[in-house]
Design an enzyme around this catalytic site. Structure first.
Site, PDB file in Angstrom:
ATOM      1  N   GLU A 179      36.130  34.132  39.066  1.00 30.61           N
ATOM      2  CA  GLU A 179      34.729  34.438  39.399  1.00 30.61           C
ATOM      3  C   GLU A 179      33.779  33.307  39.050  1.00 30.61           C
ATOM      4  O   GLU A 179      32.768  33.093  39.736  1.00 30.61           O
ATOM      5  CB  GLU A 179      34.273  35.713  38.667  1.00 30.61           C
ATOM      6  CG  GLU A 179      34.927  36.995  39.136  1.00 30.61           C
ATOM      7  CD  GLU A 179      36.233  37.326  38.424  1.00 30.61           C
ATOM      8  OE1 GLU A 179      36.808  36.432  37.752  1.00 30.61           O
ATOM      9  OE2 GLU A 179      36.678  38.470  38.533  1.00 30.61           O
ATOM     10  N   GLY A 215      39.194  40.880  40.521  1.00 28.51           N
ATOM     11  CA  GLY A 215      39.279  42.341  40.424  1.00 28.51           C
ATOM     12  C   GLY A 215      40.714  42.843  40.451  1.00 28.51           C
ATOM     13  O   GLY A 215      41.000  43.933  39.934  1.00 28.51           O
ATOM     14  N   GLU A 231      41.838  42.449  36.945  1.00 28.86           N
ATOM     15  CA  GLU A 231      41.161  43.503  36.156  1.00 28.86           C
ATOM     16  C   GLU A 231      41.785  44.873  36.417  1.00 28.86           C
ATOM     17  O   GLU A 231      41.926  45.684  35.506  1.00 28.86           O
ATOM     18  CB  GLU A 231      39.664  43.517  36.499  1.00 28.86           C
ATOM     19  CG  GLU A 231      38.962  42.258  36.005  1.00 28.86           C
ATOM     20  CD  GLU A 231      37.562  42.120  36.567  1.00 28.86           C
ATOM     21  OE1 GLU A 231      37.407  42.075  37.809  1.00 28.86           O
ATOM     22  OE2 GLU A 231      36.610  42.059  35.778  1.00 28.86           O
ATOM     23  N   ALA A 236      37.958  41.089  44.321  1.00 28.32           N
ATOM     24  CA  ALA A 236      36.993  41.821  45.144  1.00 28.32           C
ATOM     25  C   ALA A 236      36.848  41.078  46.466  1.00 28.32           C
ATOM     26  O   ALA A 236      37.079  39.869  46.538  1.00 28.32           O
ATOM     27  CB  ALA A 236      35.645  41.863  44.425  1.00 28.32           C
TER      28      ALA A 236
HETATM   29  N1  COA Z   1      37.934  38.237  49.414  1.00 26.42           N
HETATM   30  C1  COA Z   1      37.902  38.176  50.756  1.00 26.42           C
HETATM   31  N2  COA Z   1      38.838  37.539  51.482  1.00 26.42           N
HETATM   32  C2  COA Z   1      39.848  36.939  50.807  1.00 26.42           C
HETATM   33  C3  COA Z   1      39.939  36.975  49.407  1.00 26.42           C
HETATM   34  C4  COA Z   1      38.915  37.662  48.688  1.00 26.42           C
HETATM   35  N3  COA Z   1      38.938  37.775  47.375  1.00 26.42           N
HETATM   36  N4  COA Z   1      41.053  36.289  49.035  1.00 26.42           N
HETATM   37  C5  COA Z   1      41.619  35.848  50.175  1.00 26.42           C
HETATM   38  N5  COA Z   1      40.910  36.246  51.248  1.00 26.42           N
HETATM   39  C6  COA Z   1      41.175  35.986  52.664  1.00 26.42           C
HETATM   40  C7  COA Z   1      40.846  34.549  53.066  1.00 26.42           C
HETATM   41  O1  COA Z   1      39.462  34.410  53.332  1.00 26.42           O
HETATM   42  C8  COA Z   1      41.685  34.412  54.295  1.00 26.42           C
HETATM   43  O2  COA Z   1      41.067  35.097  55.366  1.00 26.42           O
HETATM   44  P1  COA Z   1      41.027  34.430  56.867  1.00 26.42           P
HETATM   45  O3  COA Z   1      42.482  34.284  57.249  1.00 26.42           O
HETATM   46  O4  COA Z   1      40.304  35.433  57.680  1.00 26.42           O
HETATM   47  O5  COA Z   1      40.347  33.120  56.713  1.00 26.42           O
HETATM   48  C9  COA Z   1      42.947  35.203  53.943  1.00 26.42           C
HETATM   49  O6  COA Z   1      42.566  36.099  52.908  1.00 26.42           O
HETATM   50  C10 COA Z   1      44.081  34.333  53.450  1.00 26.42           C
HETATM   51  O7  COA Z   1      43.609  33.575  52.344  1.00 26.42           O
HETATM   52  P2  COA Z   1      43.766  31.972  52.243  1.00 26.42           P
HETATM   53  O8  COA Z   1      42.708  31.468  51.322  1.00 26.42           O
HETATM   54  O9  COA Z   1      43.823  31.369  53.608  1.00 26.42           O
HETATM   55  O10 COA Z   1      45.225  31.877  51.584  1.00 26.42           O
HETATM   56  P3  COA Z   1      45.767  30.752  50.588  1.00 26.42           P
HETATM   57  O11 COA Z   1      47.214  31.041  50.421  1.00 26.42           O
HETATM   58  O12 COA Z   1      45.360  29.397  51.045  1.00 26.42           O
HETATM   59  O13 COA Z   1      45.002  31.010  49.193  1.00 26.42           O
HETATM   60  C11 COA Z   1      44.140  32.392  47.399  1.00 26.42           C
HETATM   61  C12 COA Z   1      45.197  32.231  48.504  1.00 26.42           C
HETATM   62  C13 COA Z   1      44.311  33.777  46.812  1.00 26.42           C
HETATM   63  C14 COA Z   1      44.385  31.336  46.290  1.00 26.42           C
HETATM   64  C15 COA Z   1      42.731  32.208  47.981  1.00 26.42           C
HETATM   65  O14 COA Z   1      42.605  33.060  49.114  1.00 26.42           O
HETATM   66  C16 COA Z   1      41.599  32.519  47.045  1.00 26.42           C
HETATM   67  O15 COA Z   1      41.264  31.710  46.208  1.00 26.42           O
HETATM   68  N6  COA Z   1      40.993  33.720  47.164  1.00 26.42           N
HETATM   69  C17 COA Z   1      39.822  34.115  46.417  1.00 26.42           C
HETATM   70  C18 COA Z   1      40.191  34.549  44.997  1.00 26.42           C
HETATM   71  C19 COA Z   1      38.959  34.896  44.208  1.00 26.42           C
HETATM   72  O16 COA Z   1      38.066  34.109  44.013  1.00 26.42           O
HETATM   73  N7  COA Z   1      38.925  36.146  43.720  1.00 26.42           N
HETATM   74  C20 COA Z   1      37.852  36.652  42.921  1.00 26.42           C
HETATM   75  C21 COA Z   1      36.845  37.343  43.746  1.00 26.42           C
HETATM   76  S1  COA Z   1      35.492  37.924  42.780  1.00 26.42           S
END
Ligand code: COA
Length: 258
Positions: free
Chosen positions: A132, A109, A112, A65
């Site tokens: 989460e 999400g 999911e 999400a």
């Molecule tokens: N919601 C909103 N934005 C997200 C996102 C999410 N779930 N997942 C990634 N993004 C955004 C980052 O904020 C970043 O945006 P920015 O460039 O404007 O700062 C962009 O996507 C790239 O992500 P980044 O974290 O820089 O890439 P990475 O390769 O270092 O890491 C992930 C990738 C997927 C491991 C990491 O982004 C992450 O942990 N995301 C969240 C996952 C999560 O907790 N999901 C459950 C949500 S309930």
């Protein structure tokens, strides 16, 4: 304005691509609304037999999400955002099979959503998890219910309580995905399966999905009776007549969808 979910048709297969690669294809309200619009149109489109869901770019399927939307939200705001119809339930009950083509991060999400699909094919580069817990949350898109049914309670507990990410090979081993393929073969292998299913009688595929999904909610005795009724119902279709006649005449069946 950018279309946040793209539709592309390949024969009788519709491919829906979540198109926010700069945000790891995170699911925001706009994506959910657009996805529902596409699914509503595809549901009544007789030219399409199977739906494939994927993410744009090389890094992510869907990284969960959109966390930005959680900031400052009250319980009631969140409840409103989670009102029906929810894409997770729409996928699971959709009248046509839905396949997740998992090309990268498949988190929260996104994981999911993949579990709500009927089948999952992953690139060997994909990574899976329910992170989460690290946000002070629990999965809210069916993860606590669908994950234990797919992988068993112990693995679901491990993944949901730790927030750990696992590679595709491990996801396949525990049953979180059905098939893992090299990244460069993901589209071809997914379309091969999707096209094969889409070449069957759409009516019979629909009934088969309904029977299989019923096994998730019915006790075995009720499920067996339901299967018997649906099996007998097939005897009223032109496609059953055609399928049996074609087999006996040693020719290819030509489905009518009736
Ligand atoms: N919601 C909103 N934005 C997200 C996102 C999410 N779930 N997942 C990634 N993004 C955004 C980052 O904020 C970043 O945006 P920015 O460039 O404007 O700062 C962009 O996507 C790239 O992500 P980044 O974290 O820089 O890439 P990475 O390769 O270092 O890491 C992930 C990738 C997927 C491991 C990491 O982004 C992450 O942990 N995301 C969240 C996952 C999560 O907790 N999901 C459950 C949500 S309930």
């Amino acid at each position: 304005m950018t279309d946040v979910v793209l539709r592309e048709d390949e024969g009788r297969v519709a491919i829906l691509t979540v198109n926010r690669p700069d945000k790891m294809n995170a699911l925001n309200q706009a994506v959910r609304d657009r996805m529902l619009e596409h699914l509503t149109a595809i549901g009544t489109d007789d030219s399409i037999g199977v739906v494939v869901i994927t993410g744009a770019g090389e890094k992510a399927f869907i990284a969960g999400a959109d966390i930005g939307e959680f900031e400052g939200r009250s319980s009631f705001d969140q409840r409103k955002a989670m009102e029906s119809p929810r894409i997770f339930d729409v996928m699971a009950t959709f009248p046509k099979p839905v396949i997740a083509m998992i090309n990268g991060f498949c988190l929260g999400g996104g994981c999911e959503l993949s579990m709500s699909c009927d089948m999952r094919i992953a690139s060997e580069k994909a990574r899976f998890g329910q992170p989460e817990i690290k946000l002070g949350l629990i999965p809210g898109g069916s993860g606590t219910q669908r994950m234990p049914r797919l992988v068993g309670m112990g693995h679901a507990m491990r993944l949901i309580l730790s927030g750990d990410m696992i590679p595709a090979a491990e996801a396949e081993k525990i049953g979180l995905v059905e098939m893992v393929v090299p990244a460069e073969e993901l589209r071809a292998k997914t379309l091969e399966l999707a096209s094969k299913i889409a070449s069957m009688s759409p009516l019979t595929v629909r009934v088969a999905k309904e029977a299989l999904r019923a096994s998730e909610r019915l006790a075995i005795e009720e499920g067996l009776l339901y299967e018997r009724d649906l099996f007998c119902l097939c005897f009223s279709t032109e496609d059953k007549k055609e399928g049996v006649e074609a087999f006996l005449a040693k020719r290819q069946a030509e489905w009518k969808g009736r």
